[in-house]
Design an enzyme around this catalytic site. Structure first.
Site, mmCIF file in Angstrom:
data_model
loop_
_atom_site.group_PDB
_atom_site.id
_atom_site.type_symbol
_atom_site.label_atom_id
_atom_site.label_comp_id
_atom_site.label_asym_id
_atom_site.label_seq_id
_atom_site.Cartn_x
_atom_site.Cartn_y
_atom_site.Cartn_z
ATOM 1 N N GLU A 85 0.824 -1.210 0.000
ATOM 2 C CA GLU A 85 0.000 0.000 0.000
ATOM 3 C C GLU A 85 0.859 1.261 0.000
ATOM 4 O OE1 GLU A 85 -0.438 -2.550 1.957
ATOM 5 O OE2 GLU A 85 -2.434 -3.330 1.419
ATOM 6 N N TYR A 138 2.432 1.692 -3.406
ATOM 7 C CA TYR A 138 1.395 2.202 -4.307
ATOM 8 C C TYR A 138 1.201 3.700 -4.084
ATOM 9 C CZ TYR A 138 -3.175 2.738 -6.546
ATOM 10 O OH TYR A 138 -4.209 3.150 -7.348
ATOM 11 N N TYR A 139 1.232 4.124 -2.840
ATOM 12 C CA TYR A 139 1.105 5.539 -2.476
ATOM 13 C C TYR A 139 2.186 6.370 -3.162
ATOM 14 C CZ TYR A 139 1.748 9.597 0.666
ATOM 15 O OH TYR A 139 1.936 10.847 1.200
ATOM 16 N N PHE A 140 3.442 5.922 -3.103
ATOM 17 C CA PHE A 140 4.531 6.653 -3.743
ATOM 18 C C PHE A 140 4.350 6.707 -5.254
ATOM 19 C CE2 PHE A 140 6.982 5.662 0.218
ATOM 20 C CZ PHE A 140 7.225 6.971 0.570
ATOM 21 N N LYS A 183 1.609 9.271 -5.993
ATOM 22 C CA LYS A 183 2.112 10.622 -5.775
ATOM 23 C C LYS A 183 3.000 11.065 -6.943
ATOM 24 C CE LYS A 183 1.612 12.594 -2.065
ATOM 25 N NZ LYS A 183 0.534 13.516 -1.605
#
Length: 216
Positions: free
Chosen positions: A125, A128-130, A133
């Site tokens: 997760e 995936y966030y990076f 962004k």
């Protein structure tokens, strides 16, 4: 100047709103709950009730109408993928379109330093966030807006130091949210900084001086 803040009820957004209103800037923002409207009204900020993930770009444009700048401080902090996509990804592209529709040329995005948490074994997760962004950063840089992307290092709730290190590339350490808010304030007051990605870390240079050093 009138500034519209997405994420105004969050830690950085609220601190930014306080600093701007204290300096005489008109502040407006988007909130999800009536209680947040009451709190922010008491602090001098106007708000529109709405849900970023479900609003259309046109609805968001109406909320931001009349603003001189949009600041995007909303973030999911690397939680569930669907929330990350809605807030850190789709929310940014929606805000870019809303800025165009509302005729707001100045757009400031709070992103993330690419090296953040790279020394750790990240769950899927967070990776995936990076990735989301990064794609949001790309979308902003390819827009025709007068954009600035600020990439702070690891955010902490320590008291503000009032000194930072700011430039196109900075080491990854940590930075107080209050210092991030102060940096955003100075960036908004410095129109000569435009179409730049700036990385932010704790340092020894006073915030205003550090911002002005990045005028080219």
């Amino acid at each position: 100047m009138k500034v519209f803040i997405l994420g105004i009820s969050g830690a950085i957004g609220a601190l930014l709103a306080d600093k701007l209103t204290a300096g005489g800037t008109e502040v407006h923002g988007l909130v999800r709950k009536p209680a947040q409207q009451v709190d922010l009204a008491a602090r001098g900020a106007e708000t529109t009730l709405g849900e970023l993930s479900t609003m259309s770009a046109a609805e968001l444009a109406r909320a931001a109408s009349g603003s001189d700048a949009i600041v995007y401080t909303a973030g999911s902090n690397g939680g569930a993928r669907e929330v990350t996509k809605a807030i850190d990804g789709d929310g940014v592209t929606k805000a870019l379109e809303a800025a165009r529709l509302a005729g707001v040329s100045r757009f400031v995005l709070v992103s993330v330093l690419p090296e953040s948490w790279r020394e750790r074994d990240n769950p899927d997760e967070v990776e995936y966030y990076f990735a989301v962004k990064k794609q949001a950063d790309i979308a902003v840089t390819r827009s025709d807006l007068d954009w600035v992307i600020l990439r702070p290092s690891l955010l902490v709730d320590d008291p503000a130091l009032g000194t930072i290190s700011l430039g196109p590339a900075e080491a990854h350490g940590e930075i107080a949210r209050a210092d991030v808010a102060e940096t955003l304030t100075e960036l908004l007051l410095e129109p000569r900084i435009r179409r730049q990605i700036l990385e932010l870390n704790t340092g020894t240079t006073p915030v205003r001086e550090a911002v002005r050093a990045n005028v080219y």
